[in-house]
Structures are given as C-alpha cells and as structure tokens.
Write an enzyme that holds these catalytic residues in place. Structure first.
Site, PDB file in Angstrom:
ATOM      1  N   GLU A 224      21.341  47.333  26.883  1.00  0.00           N
ATOM      2  CA  GLU A 224      21.907  46.030  27.252  1.00  0.00           C
ATOM      3  C   GLU A 224      21.303  45.601  28.591  1.00  0.00           C
ATOM      4  OE1 GLU A 224      26.042  46.306  28.367  1.00  0.00           O
ATOM      5  OE2 GLU A 224      26.395  44.194  27.912  1.00  0.00           O
TER       6      GLU A 224
ATOM      7  N   TYR B 277      20.320  32.958  37.963  1.00  0.00           N
ATOM      8  CA  TYR B 277      19.436  33.558  36.965  1.00  0.00           C
ATOM      9  C   TYR B 277      17.977  33.651  37.397  1.00  0.00           C
ATOM     10  CZ  TYR B 277      23.490  32.763  33.985  1.00  0.00           C
ATOM     11  OH  TYR B 277      24.761  32.774  33.460  1.00  0.00           O
TER      12      TYR B 277
HETATM   13  O1  CA2 Z   1      23.199  37.456  33.284  1.00  0.00           O
HETATM   14  C1  CA2 Z   1      22.888  37.366  32.084  1.00  0.00           C
HETATM   15  O2  CA2 Z   1      21.789  37.697  31.653  1.00  0.00           O
HETATM   16  C2  CA2 Z   1      23.900  36.755  31.105  1.00  0.00           C
HETATM   17  O3  CA2 Z   1      23.748  37.417  29.854  1.00  0.00           O
HETATM   18  C3  CA2 Z   1      23.526  35.295  30.972  1.00  0.00           C
HETATM   19  C4  CA2 Z   1      24.488  34.506  30.104  1.00  0.00           C
HETATM   20  C5  CA2 Z   1      25.928  34.714  30.558  1.00  0.00           C
HETATM   21  O4  CA2 Z   1      26.821  34.075  29.668  1.00  0.00           O
HETATM   22  C6  CA2 Z   1      26.284  36.178  30.643  1.00  0.00           C
HETATM   23  O5  CA2 Z   1      27.599  36.298  31.133  1.00  0.00           O
HETATM   24  C7  CA2 Z   1      25.341  36.923  31.559  1.00  0.00           C
HETATM   25  C8  CA2 Z   1      24.190  32.997  30.181  1.00  0.00           C
HETATM   26  C9  CA2 Z   1      22.786  32.626  29.908  1.00  0.00           C
HETATM   27  C10 CA2 Z   1      22.667  31.158  30.178  1.00  0.00           C
HETATM   28  O6  CA2 Z   1      21.525  30.940  30.937  1.00  0.00           O
HETATM   29  C11 CA2 Z   1      21.381  29.727  31.523  1.00  0.00           C
HETATM   30  C12 CA2 Z   1      20.217  29.511  32.189  1.00  0.00           C
HETATM   31  C13 CA2 Z   1      19.990  28.331  32.820  1.00  0.00           C
HETATM   32  C14 CA2 Z   1      20.943  27.312  32.774  1.00  0.00           C
HETATM   33  C15 CA2 Z   1      22.112  27.528  32.108  1.00  0.00           C
HETATM   34  C16 CA2 Z   1      22.345  28.735  31.482  1.00  0.00           C
END
Ligand code: CA2
Length: 146
Positions: free
Chosen positions: A102, A26
């Site tokens: 999105e 991320y």
């Molecule tokens: O890639 C993306 O932006 C997602 O929407 C992020 C979601 C995931 O479930 C989607 O499949 C794709 C997860 C966000 C969680 O973010 C975190 C950040 C740091 C630590 C843990 C989770």
C-alpha cells in the site's frame, strides 16, 4: 535466465489530477511524472511494471485479479479514497495471494479522522505513506526484493 519480475502499480480515484491541485499535500509531480520515475527504476532493477489508474472501484478489483492471473510478483496499490471505504478492495487484496504494498503520497494518519482507517492495511504486506512520489520507488525496490 529467470524472467524479469512483473509488478502491477495500481492507482485509484482522482490520482489522475495529481500536479494540478493541492500541491502542498500531494506534491507537484503528475501521475505521468511518477510513472516515468517508476519505469526508470524498474529498468534499473530489471523488473517489468504495469501502471494503471482508474476512478472506478470495479476496475481496481478486476486489475488485482488480473495481477494474479498474469503471475505478478507484487502489486503496488494507492487506492486513493477507496482505501477508506472499500470492503471490495480489502477482499480482493486478501483473495489474490499476491503481496500488495500500500502506498500513499500523503500521510493519512496526519490528516482528517476519516482517512485514519485503511481497509487495505490489514491485508497488505506493508504500507509506505507520507513520502510523496518517492514512496512508489521505495515500494518497487521492496516488491522486487520480496
Ligand atoms: O495520499 C494519498 O496518496 C491518498 O491515497 C490520496 C487520495 C486520498 O483520498 C487518500 O486519503 C490519500 C486522494 C487522491 C486525490 O488526489 C488529488 C490530487 C490533486 C487534486 C485533487 C485530488
């Protein structure tokens, strides 16, 4: 002079944890960092942005409705994991009559199988995935030009 366009930027569950874990997926920006970049870009484009995050599905549904009531020009939506589960968000996006872009930081198609289906994609105006925080700025550019 025409009013500056209003764009809602809605973020779903766990995105408040950005920058703290899984930087290889991320990136290192926090959600506050992304918000600052989006606000800077909005200023340059002459747009107003309403940026929110919630871990609760119903809040996101309510904010989609609110975007319509407030006359938003578009919504930028990263629904997080609800992307892959939420018929309620699908229905809300379809119902509001406001174009929804999105956004995903990662590319869900390149990840686990359970992330391959999006309940948002089929009712969204378009999707930007896999470009990290830049995706939000690109979505804002697109939202203003729609
Ligand atoms: O890639 C993306 O932006 C997602 O929407 C992020 C979601 C995931 O479930 C989607 O499949 C794709 C997860 C966000 C969680 O973010 C975190 C950040 C740091 C630590 C843990 C989770």
């Amino acid at each position: 002079m025409p009013a500056s366009p209003l764009i809602y930027v809605l973020n779903g569950p766990n995105l408040n944890l950005l920058g703290m874990r899984e930087p290889e997926i991320y990136g290192t920006d926090t959600l506050d960092d992304i918000a600052t970049r989006v606000e800077d870009r909005a200023r340059a484009l002459g747009a107003r942005v309403e940026i929110r995050q919630s871990n609760h599905e119903g809040h996101l549904v309510d904010w989609l409705h609110e975007a319509r009531l407030q006359g938003a020009k578009a919504v930028i939506l990263n629904a997080g994991a609800f992307t892959h589960t939420s018929v309620a968000l699908h229905d809300a996006v379809k119902a509001i009559g406001v174009p929804v872009i999105e956004v995903h930081l990662s590319n869900p198609q390149a990840r686990e199988e359970f992330r391959h289906h999006s309940f948002i994609a089929s009712v969204a105006k378009g999707s930007i995935t896999g470009l990290g925080a830049l995706g939000y700025e690109l979505a804002l550019d697109a939202a203003v030009r729609l």
